[in-house]
Design an enzyme around this catalytic site. Structure first.
Site, PDB file in Angstrom:
ATOM      1  N   ASP A   1       0.732  -1.182  -0.595  1.00 48.47           N
ATOM      2  CA  ASP A   1       0.146   0.101  -0.591  1.00 48.47           C
ATOM      3  C   ASP A   1       0.771   1.351   0.264  1.00 48.47           C
ATOM      4  O   ASP A   1       1.715   1.634   0.361  1.00 48.47           O
ATOM      5  CB  ASP A   1      -0.987  -0.155   1.438  1.00 48.47           C
ATOM      6  CG  ASP A   1      -2.331  -1.167   1.117  1.00 48.47           C
ATOM      7  OD1 ASP A   1      -2.360  -1.069   0.262  1.00 48.47           O
ATOM      8  OD2 ASP A   1      -2.371  -1.819   2.573  1.00 48.47           O
TER       9      ASP A   1
ATOM     10  N   ASP B   1      -7.156  -1.118  -4.680  1.00 48.08           N
ATOM     11  CA  ASP B   1      -7.737  -0.557  -3.765  1.00 48.08           C
ATOM     12  C   ASP B   1      -9.186   0.766  -4.152  1.00 48.08           C
ATOM     13  O   ASP B   1     -10.429   0.620  -4.529  1.00 48.08           O
ATOM     14  CB  ASP B   1      -7.869  -0.897  -2.543  1.00 48.08           C
ATOM     15  CG  ASP B   1      -6.492  -1.655  -1.939  1.00 48.08           C
ATOM     16  OD1 ASP B   1      -6.911  -2.551  -1.878  1.00 48.08           O
ATOM     17  OD2 ASP B   1      -5.514  -0.830  -1.357  1.00 48.08           O
TER      18      ASP B   1
END
Length: 168
Positions: A116, A132
């Site tokens: 991330d 995402d």
């Protein structure tokens, strides 16, 4: 049966490639846990790893999340292939969901964690990635499409008794 246009496979492949490229660049250019400014006062690039799902839930079950991602990827690909949605907008929502599922599946399967990087600065929020974004935008768009647009945009198939009534 009508073959699905390959444009949706191409869009999904491009989105997965962008997701993996951004993750690679972050992994090779930003030390784990560090951040670099991206959009001042709005967004930093912060390299973190996540073995769980959203907000790190189920972090002890990476293998199960990988399995769920795999199953969802197959189901979404089948939904596209079989024409669950006929209209291009509906197909695009499924394409976004597929790209997001595959992008994070690649991480879980080959790294054991998801990379991330997008860190919102003006509010406390989870760090997230391109996959995402695809899942969230695709999921919201698919829900809105199903609830508000599907009846207007999808061709309606007549039931056999309706056809018989029309023939009379």
């Amino acid at each position: 049966m009508e073959e699905p246009p390959m444009i949706y496979a191409l869009i999904a492949a491009v989105l997965v490639a962008v997701d993996q490229l951004v993750k690679y660049l972050v992994m090779t250019r930003i030390p784990l846990g560090e951040h670099v400014p991206f959009i001042p006062y709005i967004l930093d690039l912060t390299y973190v790893t996540n073995t769980g799902a959203a907000f790190s839930i189920f972090s002890e079950h990476t293998w199960a999340l990988a399995l769920v991602s795999l199953v969802m990827s197959v189901l979404l690909a089948l939904a596209l292939w079989k024409g669950l949605f006929k209209h291009p907008l509906g197909k695009l929502t499924l394409t976004l969901l597929l790209a997001g599922a595959v992008g994070n599946l690649i991480d879980r399967a080959f790294r054991g964690f998801v990379v991330d990087m997008f860190n919102v600065l003006f509010m406390h929020f989870a760090v997230f990635n391109v996959a995402d974004i695809c899942v969230v935008v695709g999921g919201i768009a698919a829900g809105l499409y199903y609830m508000f647009l599907m009846d207007k945009l999808e061709p309606r198939e007549e039931a056999p008794h309706e056809q018989a009534d029309a023939d009379r």
